[in-house]
Design an enzyme around this catalytic site. Structure first.
Site, PDB file in Angstrom:
ATOM      1  N   ASP A 268     -33.903   9.610  -8.222  1.00  0.00           N
ATOM      2  CA  ASP A 268     -32.990   9.432  -9.328  1.00  0.00           C
ATOM      3  C   ASP A 268     -33.737   9.360 -10.573  1.00  0.00           C
ATOM      4  O   ASP A 268     -33.323   9.423 -11.534  1.00  0.00           O
ATOM      5  CB  ASP A 268     -31.945   8.264  -9.238  1.00  0.00           C
ATOM      6  CG  ASP A 268     -30.710   8.832  -8.464  1.00  0.00           C
ATOM      7  OD1 ASP A 268     -30.695  10.301  -8.140  1.00  0.00           O
ATOM      8  OD2 ASP A 268     -29.868   8.018  -8.039  1.00  0.00           O
TER       9      ASP A 268
ATOM     10  N   ASN B 120     -25.022   7.182  -0.520  1.00  0.00           N
ATOM     11  CA  ASN B 120     -25.483   6.262  -1.442  1.00  0.00           C
ATOM     12  C   ASN B 120     -25.385   4.678  -0.822  1.00  0.00           C
ATOM     13  O   ASN B 120     -25.204   3.749  -1.780  1.00  0.00           O
ATOM     14  CB  ASN B 120     -24.336   6.209  -2.643  1.00  0.00           C
ATOM     15  CG  ASN B 120     -24.899   7.260  -3.626  1.00  0.00           C
ATOM     16  OD1 ASN B 120     -26.289   7.395  -3.937  1.00  0.00           O
ATOM     17  ND2 ASN B 120     -24.029   8.277  -4.118  1.00  0.00           N
TER      18      ASN B 120
ATOM     19  N   ASP C 169     -24.597  13.435  -0.540  1.00  0.00           N
ATOM     20  CA  ASP C 169     -25.433  12.361  -1.020  1.00  0.00           C
ATOM     21  C   ASP C 169     -25.132  11.316   0.035  1.00  0.00           C
ATOM     22  O   ASP C 169     -24.284  11.544   1.011  1.00  0.00           O
ATOM     23  CB  ASP C 169     -24.537  11.949  -2.315  1.00  0.00           C
ATOM     24  CG  ASP C 169     -25.382  11.257  -3.062  1.00  0.00           C
ATOM     25  OD1 ASP C 169     -26.473  10.684  -2.699  1.00  0.00           O
ATOM     26  OD2 ASP C 169     -25.418  11.283  -4.435  1.00  0.00           O
TER      27      ASP C 169
ATOM     28  N   ASP D 128     -21.801  17.808  -9.916  1.00  0.00           N
ATOM     29  CA  ASP D 128     -22.255  16.412  -9.560  1.00  0.00           C
ATOM     30  C   ASP D 128     -20.881  15.776  -9.186  1.00  0.00           C
ATOM     31  O   ASP D 128     -19.597  16.353  -9.328  1.00  0.00           O
ATOM     32  CB  ASP D 128     -23.074  15.801 -10.015  1.00  0.00           C
ATOM     33  CG  ASP D 128     -24.067  14.871  -9.241  1.00  0.00           C
ATOM     34  OD1 ASP D 128     -23.608  14.003  -8.780  1.00  0.00           O
ATOM     35  OD2 ASP D 128     -25.239  15.365  -8.851  1.00  0.00           O
TER      36      ASP D 128
HETATM   37  C1  GLA Z   1     -26.396   9.164  -6.620  1.00  0.00           C
HETATM   38  C2  GLA Z   1     -27.217  10.424  -6.798  1.00  0.00           C
HETATM   39  C3  GLA Z   1     -27.250  11.097  -8.003  1.00  0.00           C
HETATM   40  C4  GLA Z   1     -25.764  11.431  -8.080  1.00  0.00           C
HETATM   41  C5  GLA Z   1     -25.053  10.182  -8.152  1.00  0.00           C
HETATM   42  C6  GLA Z   1     -23.586  10.554  -8.302  1.00  0.00           C
HETATM   43  O1  GLA Z   1     -26.871   8.194  -7.380  1.00  0.00           O
HETATM   44  O2  GLA Z   1     -28.628  10.099  -6.447  1.00  0.00           O
HETATM   45  O3  GLA Z   1     -28.043  12.135  -8.203  1.00  0.00           O
HETATM   46  O4  GLA Z   1     -25.245  12.435  -7.375  1.00  0.00           O
HETATM   47  O5  GLA Z   1     -25.245   9.475  -6.836  1.00  0.00           O
HETATM   48  O6  GLA Z   1     -22.637   9.396  -7.942  1.00  0.00           O
END
Ligand code: GLA
Length: 732
Positions: free
Chosen positions: A543, A477, A475, A358
């Site tokens: 998450d 975010n 991702d 990750d």
């Molecule tokens: C997000 C994703 C997580 C992880 C973080 C890494 O929050 O939902 O699963 O990958 O970013 O920064």
């Protein structure tokens, strides 16, 4: 000569009369699947009216003398694609402003045709035109026969002389008549996505929408169910219509009950800040709206959507998901090669099939050791992994595991080389501050240079271990704020062009990397929609991996999206999002109802827990095909009381897997009764509880008739909070 002229005039008048007679002729268009039908009527003024959606009504000409008993001089009856203006006064599907400032559009039927693009699929294209402005709209309905799904979109073309502005450009409009309308929709937030909410619609307009720009699910999801003539959400009975939009950007779905108690549902791209100019000759194609109708409750509506998606929408169609270990909650940003190879060893020992590295592996001048910096600089951090990504991929492959890696290519931290090099790529409005969320900015995917950059992030990451990266977690975010693009001349194109830019990058990537498994993540389940699923194999559902929260998140998500798309991981306790502590079995039992993975540091697990994990992963592999490809039956709703239960059944009904969970402590009197609706009453089934040495159902190992299991049901001893069970059924 005079004689000839008279003859010509006569022929001309006769032709004109026959044209107007034809214009005045009613015409019916039926769009049919095996069990459902939409009926449209071109009426005697050339308008295209919406007559019916539901069970087939037979020969459509029976609508020939249909009388709604409304005053003919009072607005219009329901239209198939109502435009603002003329006699129409309700929420419009289309609003257009013309160069002469006229804001009316009156669409008239021009022609239609049907075709069969592939076996089992029938397409109907209907052309409508505004006689004054020559704006043309083609309505396309695609009817998927077996799945009872009809998709609808429009193509709007400016055939007039000057630029026009589209102010509303919905994908679809349907109109229903019932005594009651129960709307089921899915609200949510980070770590609490897809919470199911039911509400009785009343007069006026209810809207579910999203204006976050790049993530569809951290408010509402672009989907719903609608139960007709009832106040109860029923899995197995009654008329239910489900809808979902194939779009990953701002959307709007409005539900207006008018003064005649009819419900008009208009759905598509959200017109918010989105006026779209169309120059002469230009067209705009709206995304597809998916519709399905069931007369056997919400369960059948879900199954229709799932069947359709697996066959026609999902990128992954049919490819089984590998079980995996993801490094995030086990290591966060804090790792070096030995930590990761240790995780790979443990994943292999437990029987998992993939390791995913990750966030945190990149950034040189601004190493990504926290969320505060590094995004945008996609070069390997050799301090953490001096051996390189290829070494890790090889290490995983040697252990029999696939290898995956995380990227967030649409984003940049202010603390990065990229932000310094290309400030013009950042989404912001000139003269205003670019706000950060999670310390990051959004890159402007309207700009083709940014599209190339985002393509290259993926492409170059793949080159870190040529032909050895099997999976990318993509991702996203943050959402859009202070929207603005230094590339676009017309800022109101931003929201649409961003998503089209994203799709065009994904299309290019899929052409180059057809076999890589790609996950759509957006702070968990922020980008869960059928648009994303055209390109992504799976979504990161949330998450929040805590067992109890997952019950509700997965219940809602899988109502619309099949379990073969929903990633669900077992994580540590106390849970990192909720602090709740649930037994490992409960966590496995809920994660096993989706694409199973783990997200923890296995080194922190006890030997017993690891042995249990190994057992649970092995039994998952036995029924994984049912979870991914079987028919879903929701047996007990978690919103109704103390338990949640569901099952997946193979198409031929010879195998099934049942999951049940106790989600409240409710005293020993309250034992669940779980009727296994999905079975064949004429078959006999053996029933075996998995992953336990102390079965909770007295009939474990026995054989029962389908009829008994459906009508009597099982009553497992799941009475304490977080008791749970999985049963495997096989026809004898
Ligand atoms: C997000 C994703 C997580 C992880 C973080 C890494 O929050 O939902 O699963 O990958 O970013 O920064």
């Amino acid at each position: 000569m005079i004689h000839h002229i008279r003859l010509l005039i006569f022929i001309f008048i006769a032709f004109a009369l026959s044209l107007s007679a034809r214009a005045a002729e009613k015409l019916f268009i039926s769009i049919n699947t095996e069990n459902t039908s939409i009926v449209l009527e071109k009426n005697d003024t050339g308008d295209l009216m919406f007559m019916h959606y539901g069970l087939p009504t037979g020969d459509a000409s029976q609508y020939g003398n249909y009388n709604s008993y409304r005053r003919v001089d009072y607005g219009t009856d329901p239209m198939a694609y109502p435009a603002r203006g003329g006699r129409y006064y309700n929420e419009p599907a289309l609003s257009v402003k013309y160069a002469d400032t006229d804001a009316n559009t009156e669409l008239k039927y021009v022609s239609h045709k049907t075709s069969v693009p592939q076996k089992g699929v029938e397409q109907t294209d209907i052309i409508l035109r505004d006689p004054k402005t020559a704006l043309e709209v083609t309505l396309t309905y695609t009817a998927y026969q077996k799945e009872d799904v009809i998709t609808a979109h429009t193509e709007i073309t400016n055939k007039g002389g000057k630029t026009v502005t589209l102010e509303n450009y919905a994908s679809s409009c349907i109109n229903l008549k019932a005594g009651k309308y129960l709307l089921t929709h899915f609200h949510g937030a980070w770590a609490g996505e897809m919470q199911t909410e039911h509400e009785q619609l009343t007069h006026g307009t209810k809207i579910i929408d999203n204006k976050m720009g790049v993530r569809t699910t951290h408010t509402e999801n672009p989907s719903f169910m609608l139960s007709l003539d009832t106040e109860d959400f029923d899995e197995n009975h009654g008329e239910v219509i489900a809808g979902a939009l194939v779009w990953s950007g701002n959307y709007k779905m409005s539900f207006q009950i008018d003064e005649f108690d009819r419900l008009n549902i208009i759905s598509g791209i959200n017109p918010h800040a989105c006026a779209y100019p169309l120059k002469k000759g230009e067209s705009f194609i709206t995304p597809d709206m998916i519709w399905t109708y069931s007369c056997a409750g919400a369960g059948q509506a879900s199954r229709n959507l799932h069947d359709w998606a697996r066959k026609y929408d999902l990128y992954s169609h049919g490819r089984m998901a590998p079980t995996l270990l993801n490094s995030w909650e086990g290591a966060y940003f804090d790792f070096t090669t030995p930590v990761l190879t240790g995780m790979i060893d443990d994943a292999a020992a437990m029987g998992l099939e993939m390791f995913v590295l990750d966030d945190g592996w990149f950034g040189t001048d601004y190493p990504r050791n926290s969320s505060r910096q590094g995004l945008g600089d996609w070069q390997l951090n050799t301090k953490k992994i001096p051996e390189g990504i290829e070494y890790l991929a090889d290490y995983a492959h040697k252990k029999g595991l696939k290898f995956g890696i995380w990227i967030e290519p649409e984003m940049v931290n202010p603390k990065s080389n990229l932000a310094k090099k290309h400030p013009e790529w950042i989404v912001k409005s000139p003269g205003r501050e670019a706000t950060t969320t999670r310390n990051q900015w959004l890159l402007d995917l309207c700009n083709p240079e940014v599209q190339d950059f985002v393509f290259n992030v993926f492409d170059e990451t793949m080159q870190l271990a040529v032909n050895k990266i099997d999976y990318i977690k993509w991702d996203c975010n943050r959402h859009v704020e202070s929207f603005g693009s230094s590339f676009l001349r017309e800022q109101s194109k931003f929201y649409v062009d961003y998503i089209q830019g994203l799709y065009s990058v994904l299309k290019r990537l899929r052409a180059k990397y057809p076999d890589v498994i790609v996950q759509s993540c957006s702070s968990g389940g922020g980008r869960v929609d059928y648009g994303a699923l055209n390109y992504f194999d799976e979504v990161w559902t949330s998450d929040n991996t805590e067992g109890l929260s997952r019950v509700f998140i997965q219940y809602g998500t899988n109502m619309i999206y099949p379990a073969c798309t929903t990633g669900s991981h077992v994580s540590d306790v106390p849970n990192h999002q909720t602090n709740n502590v649930t037994p490992l079995k409960f966590r496995f039992d809920i994660a096993s109802a989706g694409r199973l993975g783990m997200e923890l540091q296995p080194k922190k697990m006890s030997a017993d827990d690891r042995a249990y994990a190994q057992r649970a992963i092995a039994s998952y592999k036995r029924f994984r095909d049912l979870v991914e490809q079987g028919d879903l039956y929701r047996l007990v709703s978690p919103y109704d009381g103390d338990h949640y239960a569901l099952m997946y059944v193979s198409k031929d009904k010879t195998r099934a897997v049942v999951f049940a969970y106790c989600i409240k402590y409710q005293g020993r009197a309250r034992k669940p009764l779980i009727r296994l609706y999905g079975l064949d009453k004429d078959k006999s089934y053996s029933i075996t509880e998995l992953n336990t040495d102390t079965p909770s159902f007295w009939g474990d190992g026995q054989t029962f008739s389908g009829q008994w299991l459906i009508n009597q049901g099982i009553n497992p001893q799941l009475v304490k909070i977080y008791d749970s069970g999985i049963w495997y059924l096989e026809a004898k």
